[in-house]
Design a protein around this motif. Structure first.
Motif, PDB file in Angstrom:
ATOM      1  N   GLU A  16      -5.504   1.462   7.807  1.00 40.08           N
ATOM      2  CA  GLU A  16      -4.346   0.590   7.598  1.00 40.08           C
ATOM      3  C   GLU A  16      -3.822   0.717   6.172  1.00 40.08           C
ATOM      4  OE1 GLU A  16      -5.395  -3.041  10.675  1.00 40.08           O
ATOM      5  OE2 GLU A  16      -6.469  -2.926   8.760  1.00 40.08           O
ATOM      6  N   LEU A  17      -4.730   0.842   5.218  1.00 38.55           N
ATOM      7  CA  LEU A  17      -4.342   1.016   3.823  1.00 38.55           C
ATOM      8  C   LEU A  17      -3.590   2.332   3.651  1.00 38.55           C
ATOM      9  CD1 LEU A  17      -4.423   0.082   0.875  1.00 38.55           C
ATOM     10  CD2 LEU A  17      -6.646   1.220   0.680  1.00 38.55           C
ATOM     11  N   ALA A  25       4.919   4.827  -0.613  1.00 37.75           N
ATOM     12  CA  ALA A  25       5.258   6.058  -1.327  1.00 37.75           C
ATOM     13  C   ALA A  25       6.625   6.564  -0.872  1.00 37.75           C
ATOM     14  CB  ALA A  25       4.178   7.118  -1.095  1.00 37.75           C
ATOM     15  N   TYR A  26       6.863   6.535   0.413  1.00 38.33           N
ATOM     16  CA  TYR A  26       8.155   6.968   0.944  1.00 38.33           C
ATOM     17  C   TYR A  26       9.288   6.111   0.382  1.00 38.33           C
ATOM     18  CZ  TYR A  26      11.937   7.800   4.212  1.00 38.33           C
ATOM     19  OH  TYR A  26      13.165   8.080   4.756  1.00 38.33           O
ATOM     20  N   GLU A  27       9.085   4.811   0.363  1.00 34.92           N
ATOM     21  CA  GLU A  27      10.123   3.883  -0.102  1.00 34.92           C
ATOM     22  C   GLU A  27      10.485   4.081  -1.567  1.00 34.92           C
ATOM     23  OE1 GLU A  27      12.065   1.587   1.497  1.00 34.92           O
ATOM     24  OE2 GLU A  27      11.216   2.412   3.337  1.00 34.92           O
ATOM     25  N   PRO A  31       5.043  10.937  -3.926  1.00 34.86           N
ATOM     26  CA  PRO A  31       4.277  11.710  -2.941  1.00 34.86           C
ATOM     27  C   PRO A  31       3.249  10.830  -2.228  1.00 34.86           C
ATOM     28  CG  PRO A  31       3.664  12.326  -5.183  1.00 34.86           C
ATOM     29  CD  PRO A  31       4.789  11.350  -5.296  1.00 34.86           C
ATOM     30  N   LYS A  32       2.946  11.205  -0.982  1.00 41.23           N
ATOM     31  CA  LYS A  32       1.910  10.482  -0.231  1.00 41.23           C
ATOM     32  C   LYS A  32       0.565  10.657  -0.920  1.00 41.23           C
ATOM     33  CE  LYS A  32       3.560  10.859   4.526  1.00 41.23           C
ATOM     34  NZ  LYS A  32       3.216  11.410   5.845  1.00 41.23           N
ATOM     35  N   PRO A  33      -0.227   9.611  -0.954  1.00 43.23           N
ATOM     36  CA  PRO A  33      -1.569   9.761  -1.522  1.00 43.23           C
ATOM     37  C   PRO A  33      -2.474  10.566  -0.581  1.00 43.23           C
ATOM     38  CG  PRO A  33      -1.302   7.566  -0.613  1.00 43.23           C
ATOM     39  CD  PRO A  33       0.033   8.247  -0.509  1.00 43.23           C
ATOM     40  N   SER A  34      -3.388  11.298  -1.163  1.00 42.77           N
ATOM     41  CA  SER A  34      -4.371  12.025  -0.350  1.00 42.77           C
ATOM     42  C   SER A  34      -5.375  11.036   0.223  1.00 42.77           C
ATOM     43  CB  SER A  34      -5.102  13.052  -1.225  1.00 42.77           C
ATOM     44  OG  SER A  34      -5.914  12.380  -2.181  1.00 42.77           O
ATOM     45  N   LYS A  35      -6.155  11.482   1.182  1.00 42.29           N
ATOM     46  CA  LYS A  35      -7.197  10.621   1.750  1.00 42.29           C
ATOM     47  C   LYS A  35      -8.190  10.198   0.668  1.00 42.29           C
ATOM     48  CE  LYS A  35      -6.957  11.812   6.590  1.00 42.29           C
ATOM     49  NZ  LYS A  35      -6.373  10.565   7.032  1.00 42.29           N
ATOM     50  N   GLU A  36      -8.479  11.102  -0.260  1.00 37.89           N
ATOM     51  CA  GLU A  36      -9.387  10.781  -1.357  1.00 37.89           C
ATOM     52  C   GLU A  36      -8.795   9.699  -2.257  1.00 37.89           C
ATOM     53  OE1 GLU A  36      -8.471  13.978  -0.558  1.00 37.89           O
ATOM     54  OE2 GLU A  36     -10.333  14.501   0.461  1.00 37.89           O
ATOM     55  N   VAL A  41      -8.598   4.011  -4.021  1.00 42.65           N
ATOM     56  CA  VAL A  41      -7.913   2.717  -4.137  1.00 42.65           C
ATOM     57  C   VAL A  41      -8.733   1.639  -3.441  1.00 42.65           C
ATOM     58  CG1 VAL A  41      -5.864   1.401  -3.401  1.00 42.65           C
ATOM     59  CG2 VAL A  41      -5.597   3.678  -4.399  1.00 42.65           C
ATOM     60  N   LEU A  42      -9.187   1.949  -2.232  1.00 41.46           N
ATOM     61  CA  LEU A  42      -9.991   0.981  -1.487  1.00 41.46           C
ATOM     62  C   LEU A  42     -11.248   0.612  -2.263  1.00 41.46           C
ATOM     63  CD1 LEU A  42     -10.530  -0.654   1.097  1.00 41.46           C
ATOM     64  CD2 LEU A  42     -11.582   1.397   2.061  1.00 41.46           C
ATOM     65  N   GLN A  43     -11.948   1.593  -2.781  1.00 37.82           N
ATOM     66  CA  GLN A  43     -13.187   1.328  -3.509  1.00 37.82           C
ATOM     67  C   GLN A  43     -12.929   0.518  -4.782  1.00 37.82           C
ATOM     68  OE1 GLN A  43     -14.810   5.261  -3.966  1.00 37.82           O
ATOM     69  NE2 GLN A  43     -15.708   5.251  -1.920  1.00 37.82           N
TER      70      GLN A  43
END
Length: 75
Positions: A16-17, A25-27, A31-36, A41-43
């Protein structure tokens, strides 16, 4: 928060994050963040280490996104 919490369990999980960060990022034309990056960010925001964001933890992210978008607009 309720828009990002697509499964309505009261928390934002990594998937979801990622969806929410991609939309942000689009708005703002970033650029879109990578999965890493999403995982990092979550951590960073997950204060109790349960691999999901509570409403309060999520609020900290919203503030950071807003601050970042303000910086981009000033360039």
């Amino acid at each position: 928060f309720s828009q990002a919490d697509t499964n309505k369990n009261g928390y934002i999980d990594e998937s979801e994050l990622e969806n929410m960060l991609n939309a942000c990022a689009y708005e703002i034309g970033a650029p879109k963040p990578s999965k890493e990056e999403v995982r990092a960010v979550l951590q960073k925001l997950d204060r109790n280490n349960d691999n999901q964001l509570s409403r309060d933890e999520f609020r900290a992210l919203v503030v950071r996104i807003y601050d970042y978008s303000e910086k981009l607009q000033k360039k």
